[in-house]
Every structure is written in C-alpha cells, then in structure tokens.
Design an enzyme around this catalytic site. Structure first.
Site, short mmCIF file in Angstrom:
data_model
loop_
_atom_site.label_atom_id
_atom_site.label_comp_id
_atom_site.label_asym_id
_atom_site.label_seq_id
_atom_site.Cartn_x
_atom_site.Cartn_y
_atom_site.Cartn_z
N ASP A 140 0.89 -1.17 0.00
CA ASP A 140 0.00 0.00 0.00
C ASP A 140 0.92 1.21 0.00
O ASP A 140 1.46 1.59 1.04
CB ASP A 140 -0.90 0.00 1.24
CG ASP A 140 -1.78 1.23 1.30
OD1 ASP A 140 -2.32 1.65 0.25
OD2 ASP A 140 -1.92 1.80 2.41
N GLU A 174 -1.40 -1.54 -4.84
CA GLU A 174 -2.59 -0.74 -5.11
C GLU A 174 -2.28 0.24 -6.23
O GLU A 174 -1.23 0.87 -6.23
CB GLU A 174 -3.01 0.01 -3.84
CG GLU A 174 -4.37 0.64 -3.93
CD GLU A 174 -4.83 1.18 -2.59
OE1 GLU A 174 -5.21 0.40 -1.72
OE2 GLU A 174 -4.78 2.41 -2.45
N ASP A 185 -2.32 0.95 7.46
CA ASP A 185 -1.60 0.81 6.20
C ASP A 185 -1.11 -0.61 5.97
O ASP A 185 -1.08 -1.10 4.84
CB ASP A 185 -0.44 1.81 6.15
CG ASP A 185 -0.93 3.24 6.10
OD1 ASP A 185 -1.54 3.62 5.09
OD2 ASP A 185 -0.74 3.97 7.09
#
Length: 176
Positions: free
Chosen positions: A8, A71, A143
């Site tokens: 991420d 992502e 996160d």
C-alpha cells in the site's frame, strides 16, 4: 505455495503485507507471514523514493516472495499528492522488477470489495476483515492492513483465474 508481497504505497508511510497461499488445511487458506509499515523520513523526494526502493528490496531478499501486488493510482483532487503517490508506487514496482517478480496492480475499490464485500469500505472495516481472514490476534495498523488486503485480493484473483482456465496451480504468476 506462492508467497505474495502486497504494498500500500505512500510517500510518508508505505504499508507492506506478506502472505502465503495454497497447500494449507483447509486448502488454499491464506497464511499470514508478516506485515508492517515503512516509515519514510521527512527528507527530499529523491531520498524518500530511495528509502522505499531499499526497504522493498530488503523485504524481497528476506522473505523471497513469488509475486508482487500493489494498489494502483487513484484519482485525487490534489494533483501534487497523486504525483507523489505515483512516484512511491514506481519506486516499489522497480524494486519488484529488479528481482524479476511479476507485478499485479489493483484499484482500491477492487481490493476493498475482495476483502470486505463492498468497494466503499472504510479502513476500520478492512482492518477487521483482514484480522478475521488471516486469523490474527489483533488488527494490524491501517496501512499494513491495506497492504495485506492487496495481497489477499491478488490471491483471490489469481485463484479465480486458475479455476477459470482449469489450471491446477499458479507458479510465479503463471497458470499451470
């Protein structure tokens, strides 16, 4: 049993999550390996990107993942933030490419839908579902949970593609 490194990305905090899929009892249940956050020091952009690259390289060297999932960039109202995010993603992707890992990208809505069931889930819902799916004693930091969700999304997508193709396994991103 592929090991998946999920990322991420962020220019201040980059989450990572590593899982292993396949071969467990029950079959194909993901197994948690590790997760955490790369805390980027408040320095110049070039040094931030180098820190992301170096940290992802260290994770790859230590845990030897077979696949890499990240992502993808989302549209932001703040162009400067979107550019920094894109650069952080680039540093992580180059690290994966440096080790010849296949790279897969997933939009945040698909990651959330894969883990929570809705693309509009909030961070606490993602944390809760990651904890539940991986049978963790506590919820990971937000996160890190997002990175684990990326890895889980990749595992679900890869397994689904293998079933559609009639393949028995997936090795290094290839259907067999």
């Amino acid at each position: 049993m592929p090991i998946i490194l999920g990322i991420d990305p962020g220019s201040r905090l980059t989450g990572f999550g590593i899982i292993e899929v396949g071969g467990q009892i029950p079959a194909n249940r993901p197994r948690y390996i590790t997760s955490g956050c790369i805390r980027i020091k408040d320095e110049t952009l070039d040094l931030k990107l180098k820190q992301i690259f170096d940290s992802v390289c260290e994770l790859i060297q230590e845990f030897k993942p077979d696949e890499f999932a990240i992502e993808s960039v989302f549209l932001s109202k703040n162009a400067d933030s979107a550019l920094k995010l894109g650069q952080a993603r680039g540093a992580a992707i180059v690290a994966a490419s440096h080790y010849a890992l296949p790279v897969s990208e997933y939009p945040a809505t698909k990651v959330k839908q894969s883990v929570v069931g809705t693309g509009g889930a909030d961070k606490s819902q993602v944390q809760h579902m990651v904890k539940t799916l991986l049978k963790l004693p506590t919820s990971p930091q937000a996160d890190a949970a997002d990175a684990l969700a990326v890895a889980l999304c990749h595992a679900n997508t890869s397994q689904g593609l293998a079933l559609l193709k009639g393949a028995k396994t997936i090795t290094r991103g290839r259907l067999r």
